[in-house]
Scaffold this active site. Structure first.
Site, mmCIF file in Angstrom:
data_model
loop_
_atom_site.group_PDB
_atom_site.id
_atom_site.type_symbol
_atom_site.label_atom_id
_atom_site.label_comp_id
_atom_site.label_asym_id
_atom_site.label_seq_id
_atom_site.Cartn_x
_atom_site.Cartn_y
_atom_site.Cartn_z
ATOM 1 N N THR A 28 47.709 52.452 9.609
ATOM 2 C CA THR A 28 48.400 53.451 10.420
ATOM 3 C C THR A 28 48.145 53.203 11.898
ATOM 4 O O THR A 28 47.073 52.740 12.290
ATOM 5 C CB THR A 28 47.969 54.893 10.044
ATOM 6 O OG1 THR A 28 48.165 55.740 11.180
ATOM 7 C CG2 THR A 28 46.528 54.981 9.640
ATOM 8 N N SER B 76 40.842 61.338 13.027
ATOM 9 C CA SER B 76 40.588 62.146 11.822
ATOM 10 C C SER B 76 39.803 61.277 10.847
ATOM 11 O O SER B 76 39.737 60.048 11.013
ATOM 12 C CB SER B 76 41.898 62.594 11.158
ATOM 13 O OG SER B 76 42.423 61.553 10.333
ATOM 14 N N TYR C 288 40.670 60.819 7.748
ATOM 15 C CA TYR C 288 41.661 59.995 7.054
ATOM 16 C C TYR C 288 41.898 58.705 7.838
ATOM 17 O O TYR C 288 41.836 57.606 7.277
ATOM 18 C CB TYR C 288 42.983 60.778 6.878
ATOM 19 C CG TYR C 288 44.182 59.879 6.822
ATOM 20 C CD1 TYR C 288 44.367 59.006 5.748
ATOM 21 C CD2 TYR C 288 45.125 59.854 7.852
ATOM 22 C CE1 TYR C 288 45.462 58.137 5.711
ATOM 23 C CE2 TYR C 288 46.208 59.005 7.821
ATOM 24 C CZ TYR C 288 46.368 58.140 6.751
ATOM 25 O OH TYR C 288 47.439 57.279 6.725
ATOM 26 N N HIS C 289 42.170 58.840 9.137
ATOM 27 C CA HIS C 289 42.438 57.641 9.928
ATOM 28 C C HIS C 289 41.217 56.724 9.971
ATOM 29 O O HIS C 289 41.346 55.495 10.041
ATOM 30 C CB HIS C 289 42.880 58.024 11.347
ATOM 31 C CG HIS C 289 44.235 58.675 11.387
ATOM 32 N ND1 HIS C 289 44.405 60.031 11.470
ATOM 33 C CD2 HIS C 289 45.478 58.141 11.326
ATOM 34 C CE1 HIS C 289 45.707 60.313 11.468
ATOM 35 N NE2 HIS C 289 46.383 59.190 11.371
ATOM 36 N N LYS D 265 41.285 54.439 7.180
ATOM 37 C CA LYS D 265 42.238 53.333 7.347
ATOM 38 C C LYS D 265 41.613 52.217 8.191
ATOM 39 O O LYS D 265 41.875 51.037 7.964
ATOM 40 C CB LYS D 265 43.538 53.824 7.987
ATOM 41 C CG LYS D 265 44.217 54.976 7.273
ATOM 42 C CD LYS D 265 44.600 54.676 5.842
ATOM 43 C CE LYS D 265 45.974 54.094 5.712
ATOM 44 N NZ LYS D 265 46.441 54.070 4.294
HETATM 45 N N1 LIG Z 1 54.114 58.732 5.259
HETATM 46 C C1 LIG Z 1 53.724 58.379 6.477
HETATM 47 O O1 LIG Z 1 54.246 58.873 7.483
HETATM 48 C C2 LIG Z 1 52.651 57.344 6.651
HETATM 49 C C3 LIG Z 1 52.347 56.911 7.950
HETATM 50 C C4 LIG Z 1 51.367 55.928 8.121
HETATM 51 C C5 LIG Z 1 50.717 55.404 7.020
HETATM 52 N N2 LIG Z 1 51.023 55.849 5.767
HETATM 53 C C6 LIG Z 1 50.311 55.257 4.634
HETATM 54 O O2 LIG Z 1 51.270 54.856 3.675
HETATM 55 C C7 LIG Z 1 50.744 55.034 2.351
HETATM 56 C C8 LIG Z 1 51.724 55.847 1.522
HETATM 57 O O3 LIG Z 1 51.941 57.085 2.172
HETATM 58 P P1 LIG Z 1 52.838 58.213 1.537
HETATM 59 O O4 LIG Z 1 53.328 59.056 2.630
HETATM 60 O O5 LIG Z 1 53.793 57.598 0.575
HETATM 61 O O6 LIG Z 1 51.735 59.047 0.733
HETATM 62 P P2 LIG Z 1 51.813 59.645 -0.749
HETATM 63 O O7 LIG Z 1 50.644 60.541 -0.917
HETATM 64 O O8 LIG Z 1 53.151 60.229 -1.001
HETATM 65 O O9 LIG Z 1 51.660 58.323 -1.632
HETATM 66 C C9 LIG Z 1 50.439 57.803 -2.045
HETATM 67 C C10 LIG Z 1 50.472 57.737 -3.552
HETATM 68 O O10 LIG Z 1 49.248 57.137 -3.982
HETATM 69 C C11 LIG Z 1 48.792 57.859 -5.109
HETATM 70 N N3 LIG Z 1 47.328 57.698 -5.169
HETATM 71 C C12 LIG Z 1 46.398 58.147 -4.299
HETATM 72 N N4 LIG Z 1 45.171 57.829 -4.728
HETATM 73 C C13 LIG Z 1 45.328 57.158 -5.900
HETATM 74 C C14 LIG Z 1 44.427 56.597 -6.842
HETATM 75 N N5 LIG Z 1 43.101 56.697 -6.687
HETATM 76 N N6 LIG Z 1 44.934 55.977 -7.929
HETATM 77 C C15 LIG Z 1 46.279 55.899 -8.120
HETATM 78 N N7 LIG Z 1 47.181 56.427 -7.271
HETATM 79 C C16 LIG Z 1 46.706 57.068 -6.171
HETATM 80 C C17 LIG Z 1 49.228 59.297 -4.871
HETATM 81 O O11 LIG Z 1 49.320 60.034 -6.051
HETATM 82 C C18 LIG Z 1 50.579 59.112 -4.197
HETATM 83 O O12 LIG Z 1 51.628 59.128 -5.129
HETATM 84 C C19 LIG Z 1 49.383 55.687 2.508
HETATM 85 O O13 LIG Z 1 48.384 54.695 2.409
HETATM 86 C C20 LIG Z 1 49.411 56.251 3.912
HETATM 87 O O14 LIG Z 1 48.119 56.279 4.473
HETATM 88 C C21 LIG Z 1 51.974 56.819 5.566
#
Ligand SMILES: NC(=O)c1ccc[n+]([C@@H]2O[C@H](COP(=O)([O-])OP(=O)(O)OC[C@H]3O[C@@H](n4cnc5c(N)ncnc54)[C@H](O)[C@@H]3O)[C@@H](O)[C@H]2O)c1
Length: 414
Positions: A177, A212, A214-215, A218
């Site tokens: 991120t 944060s 969370y960040h 990452k």
């Molecule tokens: N959506 C955004 O704006 C955004 C921005 C920057 C980075 N990201 C990164 O992109 C990735 C996906 O984001 P997203 O928005 O789709 O989030 P999301 O929560 O919708 O998707 C993540 C998925 O991973 C699954 N998951 C989490 N832990 C797990 C585990 N231990 N075993 C199996 N499955 C597991 C969750 O159930 C979920 O379905 C993340 O790593 C997030 O940090 C997202």
């Protein structure tokens, strides 16, 4: 099973053919994971998705509403198959369990969870989305901080060991991120910076300072990946993604039930998605503090493009390639004003509220990230036009009756 050969050309690595390429999507039930799965399946890839419904459980536990009900991952894969004739294989499993992760890469293990499907062979590419993705979630209290730290780091660590032990040529595409960099008072490079010190130079990861926990996970992920690259020659692309907005992708046109998970609350909803929902139910847009917080943003369709281009032109073995995955930058005020302008033109009376900032963050700051690398490998950005915002208003408007005002803002402080 062997993987398709790769060839080197003009400094990049191209695949000989994508025929029968096997792509593994960790976190395939999520906001980005499910559209990514459909995108690759549509293109003829052999797709396996893995998820443990972490996000759905979080929605239930925290009592935050989804905009519309979303069928289970297995139901969605069946629907996809019935509509397109293409198969997305589903594994329901927790990737913090090393055995589950290793099973995905160890062709000797006949793994027969979910739907009794067997594996097709070693994945040529793995896309790692499977993390707890929310900053406020990670700071609700110590319990959620611990869940975030253990979940995210353990999944990443399990992944690098599984790839090292069973499938070292697999290209790891990892979602990082832009929040890893924070808001430094200098230009933000794409992952790396050359530093000259006492007359000598070297390349280092760009300084990172998360706002944060969370960040922070990452950042630690990136460090784990960099360790795996240095020690074991792994091939890794780390995509420093900005907040994503949007609902529909090309696959949604096939059937609306294929729509991705969409949250609009303070914990799991991203800012533009939230603002549009707030506008539809006449809830003043929640700008935190002065609203000068500037970030890089990305259309959900561009997430798919960026991952796809990274897959087609993978990192080399022994390379940690980092791209800043954004297409334009806006302040929170600018986003709110855009939503207000489009909303008002559609008949909504959109108000903007400046709340006392629940977060510790700079509300006015310098922000100048570079984001050329993905364009250089072929990504064609979709920008945030009034038409895009209007399209989102139209979809959200259809589900107005499902929107719960009580979950929009709870004020998680840090
Ligand atoms: N959506 C955004 O704006 C955004 C921005 C920057 C980075 N990201 C990164 O992109 C990735 C996906 O984001 P997203 O928005 O789709 O989030 P999301 O929560 O919708 O998707 C993540 C998925 O991973 C699954 N998951 C989490 N832990 C797990 C585990 N231990 N075993 C199996 N499955 C597991 C969750 O159930 C979920 O379905 C993340 O790593 C997030 O940090 C997202």
């Amino acid at each position: 099973m062997d993987m398709p050969q790769r060839k080197h050309q003009q400094g990049l690595v191209y695949k000989e053919s994508m025929e029968m390429s096997h792509i593994l999507i960790l976190g395939g039930d999520g906001y980005l994971g499910w559209p990514t799965a459909m995108h690759f399946s549509n293109l003829g890839y052999d797709v396996t998705v893995v998820d443990n419904y972490f996000r759905r459980h979080a929605c239930t536990e925290l009592d935050v509403g989804m905009l519309y009900p979303v069928p289970s991952l297995i139901e969605r894969a069946k629907l996809w198959h019935s509509l397109t004739g293409k198969q997305i294989k589903v594994v329901i499993g927790d990737l913090t369990d090393a055995h589950v992760m290793r099973s995905l890469f160890d062709s000797r293990i006949q793994y027969s969870w979910a739907q009794n499907k067997r594996f097709t062979g070693l994945p040529e590419t793995v896309v790692h989305y499977a993390e707890q993705p929310s900053a406020p979630y990670s700071l609700i209290n110590y319990k959620y901080a611990n869940i975030t730290l253990t979940n995210n780091l353990q999944v990443t660590n399990n992944l690098i060991f599984a790839v090292r032990d069973f499938s070292p040529d697999t290209h790891i595409i990892k979602l990082g991120t832009m929040g890893e960099y924070g808001t430094p008072n200098i230009d933000i490079e794409e992952g790396w910076i050359e530093i000259e010190h006492n007359g000598r130079k070297d390349n280092f990861l760009f300084p990172r300072q998360a706002s944060s926990l969370y960040h922070t996970t990452k950042i630690m992920d990136t460090d784990l990946m960099w360790f795996g690259v240095r020690m074991w020659n792994l091939r890794v692309t780390d995509l420093m993604q900005g907040p994503v907005y949007g609902i529909d992708t090309e696959a949604t046109a096939i059937n609306e039930k294929l729509r991705t998970i969409f949250n609009y609350d303070e914990i799991l909803g991203t800012i533009l998605n939230r603002f549009i929902v707030q506008a539809v139910v006449d809830y003043p847009l929640t700008v935190y503090g002065k609203g000068g917080q500037t970030r890089g943003y990305l259309n959900i369709n561009d997430t798919l493009q960026c991952v796809h281009m990274s897959e087609l032109k993978p990192a080399r073995q022994g390379e940690l390639r980092i791209f800043n995955q954004i297409t334009e930058t806006f302040s929170a005020n600018e986003l709110a004003e855009k939503v207000q302008k489009v909303g008002r033109s559609m008949g909504y009376s959109v108000q903007i509220d400046h709340l006392k900032n629940p977060r510790k963050e700079a509300e006015e700051h310098y922000y100048n990230p570079k984001y050329q690398g993905l364009v250089d490998i072929g990504v064609k950005p979709h920008y945030l036009t009034d038409g895009v915002i209007e399209g989102m208003f139209r979809v959200v408007g259809c589900f107005k009756k499902n929107i719960r005002r009580d979950v929009i803002f709870r004020g998680i402080n840090w």
